[in-house]
Design an enzyme around this catalytic site. Sequence first.
Site, PDB file in Angstrom:
ATOM      1  CE  LYS A  41      -1.917  -0.716   4.037  1.00  0.00           C
ATOM      2  NZ  LYS A  41      -1.301  -1.931   4.565  1.00  0.00           N
TER       3      LYS A  41
ATOM      4  NE  ARG B 274       2.243  -4.716  11.762  1.00  0.00           N
ATOM      5  CZ  ARG B 274       3.446  -4.782  11.168  1.00  0.00           C
ATOM      6  NH1 ARG B 274       4.428  -5.451  11.715  1.00  0.00           N
ATOM      7  NH2 ARG B 274       3.626  -4.178  10.028  1.00  0.00           N
TER       8      ARG B 274
ATOM      9  NE  ARG C 166       7.469  -2.972   6.318  1.00  0.00           N
ATOM     10  CZ  ARG C 166       6.139  -2.806   6.429  1.00  0.00           C
ATOM     11  NH1 ARG C 166       5.447  -2.348   5.397  1.00  0.00           N
ATOM     12  NH2 ARG C 166       5.533  -3.091   7.538  1.00  0.00           N
TER      13      ARG C 166
ATOM     14  NE  ARG D 277      -4.239  -1.055  10.369  1.00  0.00           N
ATOM     15  CZ  ARG D 277      -3.166  -0.471   9.842  1.00  0.00           C
ATOM     16  NH1 ARG D 277      -3.224   0.792   9.493  1.00  0.00           N
ATOM     17  NH2 ARG D 277      -2.068  -1.150   9.652  1.00  0.00           N
TER      18      ARG D 277
ATOM     19  NE  ARG E 119       6.679  -0.590  10.018  1.00  0.00           N
ATOM     20  CZ  ARG E 119       5.500  -0.474   9.409  1.00  0.00           C
ATOM     21  NH1 ARG E 119       5.434   0.059   8.218  1.00  0.00           N
ATOM     22  NH2 ARG E 119       4.401  -0.873   9.992  1.00  0.00           N
TER      23      ARG E 119
HETATM   24  P1  AMP Z   1       0.909   0.603   9.212  1.00  0.00           P
HETATM   25  O1  AMP Z   1       2.154   1.373   8.927  1.00  0.00           O
HETATM   26  O2  AMP Z   1      -0.274   1.067   8.437  1.00  0.00           O
HETATM   27  O3  AMP Z   1       1.143  -0.885   9.129  1.00  0.00           O
HETATM   28  O4  AMP Z   1       0.535   0.925  10.746  1.00  0.00           O
HETATM   29  C1  AMP Z   1       1.439   0.607  11.797  1.00  0.00           C
HETATM   30  C2  AMP Z   1       0.676   0.522  13.118  1.00  0.00           C
HETATM   31  O5  AMP Z   1       0.043   1.788  13.409  1.00  0.00           O
HETATM   32  C3  AMP Z   1      -0.470  -0.491  13.141  1.00  0.00           C
HETATM   33  O6  AMP Z   1      -0.015  -1.810  13.421  1.00  0.00           O
HETATM   34  C4  AMP Z   1      -1.343   0.084  14.267  1.00  0.00           C
HETATM   35  O7  AMP Z   1      -0.781  -0.200  15.533  1.00  0.00           O
HETATM   36  C5  AMP Z   1      -1.226   1.603  14.037  1.00  0.00           C
HETATM   37  N1  AMP Z   1      -2.296   2.119  13.126  1.00  0.00           N
HETATM   38  C6  AMP Z   1      -2.099   2.670  11.895  1.00  0.00           C
HETATM   39  N2  AMP Z   1      -3.281   3.035  11.342  1.00  0.00           N
HETATM   40  C7  AMP Z   1      -4.233   2.708  12.220  1.00  0.00           C
HETATM   41  C8  AMP Z   1      -5.663   2.806  12.218  1.00  0.00           C
HETATM   42  N3  AMP Z   1      -6.335   3.319  11.158  1.00  0.00           N
HETATM   43  N4  AMP Z   1      -6.346   2.363  13.311  1.00  0.00           N
HETATM   44  C9  AMP Z   1      -5.685   1.851  14.372  1.00  0.00           C
HETATM   45  N5  AMP Z   1      -4.341   1.718  14.453  1.00  0.00           N
HETATM   46  C10 AMP Z   1      -3.609   2.129  13.386  1.00  0.00           C
END
Ligand code: AMP
Length: 234
Positions: free
Chosen positions: A13, A172, A125, A88, A161
């Site tokens: 994404k 996740r 990554r 989400r 990361r």
């Molecule tokens: P991502 O980079 O999108 O994988 O997000 C990393 C982490 O940020 C996720 O595993 C969640 O802990 C938090 N996070 C990001 N976006 C959201 C969201 N829309 N709702 C809840 N937690 C989020």
Amino acid sequence: MNVIMMGPPGAGKGTQAERLARQYGIPKISTGDILREAVHDGTDLGRQAKAIMARGDLLSDEVMIGIVRERLDRADAQAGFILDGFPRTVKQAQVLDEMMTGRGPFIVIDFEVPDEELIRRLRLRRECSRCGAGAAFEEDGAGAEAQAESCRRCGGPLVPRSDDNDESVRERLIVYQRERGPLVEYYRGRPTFHVINGAQHPNRVTHEVSLAFANGARHPGTWRDAGAARGTVS
Ligand code: AMP
């Protein structure tokens, strides 16, 4: 053009959002990036988010909705945006629909990638330990994936990361699978909902996303009628 990108961690994404944001001159808004920056800067939000992100859980809808509302209100997002990582949950999707009133249609792209491929990608990554920028894979001369040795933005060293460890990745993926079904159900009936095979070559994925954009531009406003017909938009 307003775009929502859905998909599991590692689906690509961020990479796609980055490319298309550049191509269409609209901002990429990644909730994960906003949170990582807050953790990096040690703000209140960052302190709150750090442990939750490390174990692979979601932050509360209330906090995330506040962040996105404020971000979409900024001037640079008025002509369109690409949202990466939000919504989400169905609650986030419902509030996003309210926020979008009067802002035109949006298209939703759902990237599907098998778990084994996601795990492989997440193990590879890297991000910059100095400025936090993600390091995209590049192609070597033979068309194979090659990881850059240092950050293209600031030259800093690249590291995994912190939430890409095996335990957090497992959590996740579980959280994503749990939330995805109801979210897809929420969006499925809209003509601007697209499922794309994210396991394909990134250039092929970009091509298919561009087609979805073109299709979305041909159907302005129709998602709202479809949602209203199903009783999902008030
Ligand atoms: P991502 O980079 O999108 O994988 O997000 C990393 C982490 O940020 C996720 O595993 C969640 O802990 C938090 N996070 C990001 N976006 C959201 C969201 N829309 N709702 C809840 N937690 C989020």
